[in-house]
Scaffold this active site. Structure first.
Site, PDB file in Angstrom:
ATOM      1  N   ASP A   8      22.703 -32.844  12.477  1.00 44.91           N
ATOM      2  CA  ASP A   8      24.093 -33.664  11.765  1.00 44.91           C
ATOM      3  C   ASP A   8      24.608 -32.872  11.935  1.00 44.91           C
ATOM      4  O   ASP A   8      25.289 -31.629  11.988  1.00 44.91           O
ATOM      5  CB  ASP A   8      22.529 -33.450   9.984  1.00 44.91           C
ATOM      6  CG  ASP A   8      23.768 -33.748   9.395  1.00 44.91           C
ATOM      7  OD1 ASP A   8      24.610 -34.900   9.509  1.00 44.91           O
ATOM      8  OD2 ASP A   8      23.613 -33.040   8.085  1.00 44.91           O
ATOM      9  N   GLU A  67      23.656 -38.563  14.257  1.00 47.12           N
ATOM     10  CA  GLU A  67      24.182 -39.454  13.143  1.00 47.12           C
ATOM     11  C   GLU A  67      25.478 -40.110  13.548  1.00 47.12           C
ATOM     12  O   GLU A  67      26.522 -39.271  13.926  1.00 47.12           O
ATOM     13  CB  GLU A  67      24.148 -39.090  11.438  1.00 47.12           C
ATOM     14  CG  GLU A  67      24.706 -39.044  10.179  1.00 47.12           C
ATOM     15  CD  GLU A  67      24.192 -38.676   9.493  1.00 47.12           C
ATOM     16  OE1 GLU A  67      24.290 -39.382   8.462  1.00 47.12           O
ATOM     17  OE2 GLU A  67      24.859 -37.643   9.253  1.00 47.12           O
ATOM     18  N   ASP A 139      21.375 -29.312   5.218  1.00 49.23           N
ATOM     19  CA  ASP A 139      21.416 -29.765   6.269  1.00 49.23           C
ATOM     20  C   ASP A 139      20.693 -30.139   7.575  1.00 49.23           C
ATOM     21  O   ASP A 139      20.244 -30.943   8.532  1.00 49.23           O
ATOM     22  CB  ASP A 139      22.913 -29.523   7.694  1.00 49.23           C
ATOM     23  CG  ASP A 139      23.649 -29.460   6.601  1.00 49.23           C
ATOM     24  OD1 ASP A 139      24.381 -30.038   6.224  1.00 49.23           O
ATOM     25  OD2 ASP A 139      24.524 -28.349   5.385  1.00 49.23           O
TER      26      ASP A 139
END
Length: 173
Positions: A8, A67, A139
């Protein structure tokens, strides 16, 4: 058995999550955050690059999932996020990993069942799916969700490929 590293990305905090998939089950191998020091962006990007490179060496994943960039309200933030993604991708590519990218909506849908899920819902489902004793930091949970999304997507693609192959073989007989 497949080990998947999920990332991420962020220019200040980059979450990571590592899972192992055996058959249809998933197990947790590790997660956390690469926190960059205060300072200029190039120094922070180097920290992300070095951190992801070390994670790949430590966990020796078979696959890497990250992502995709979404358009933030602030163009400067979106550019920094894109640069953080770029150095993470280069670190994984340099070490020979195949790269897969997923949108936030795809990730939430794969883990929670709806693309509009809240962060707390993602954290809860990650904890539940991986049978974790505590809720992971946001996160890190997002990174684990990215790894789980990749696992589910990969499994679906393999199943679909098997059906197509079976149909093609059936026609050739």
């Amino acid at each position: 058995m497949t080990i998947i590293l999920g990332i991420d990305p962020g220019s200040r905090i980059t979450g990571y999550g590592v899972i192992r998939k055996v058959g249809r089950s998933h197990s947790y191998l590790g997660s956390g955050c690469i926190r960059t020091p205060d300072g200029e962006l190039p120094e922070r990007l180097k920290c992300i690059f070095d951190g992801v490179s070390e994670l790949v060496r430590q966990f020796q994943p078979d696959e890497f999932a990250i992502e995709r960039v979404f358009m933030a309200r602030n163009p400067d933030s979106a550019l920094k996020l894109g640069q953080a993604r770029g150095v993470a991708i280069v670190a994984a590519t340099n070490l020979g990993l195949p790269i897969s990218e997923y949108s936030p909506t795809e990730i939430k849908k794969a883990v929670v069942g709806t693309g509009g899920a809240e962060k707390s819902q993602v954290q809860h489902m990650v904890k539940s799916i991986l049978k974790l004793p505590a809720t992971p930091q946001a996160d890190a949970a997002d990174a684990l969700a990215i790894a789980l999304c990749h696992s589910h997507t990969r499994e679906s693609m393999v199943a679909m490929a098997g059906k197509v192959t079976a149909r093609v073989r059936g026609r050739l007989r």
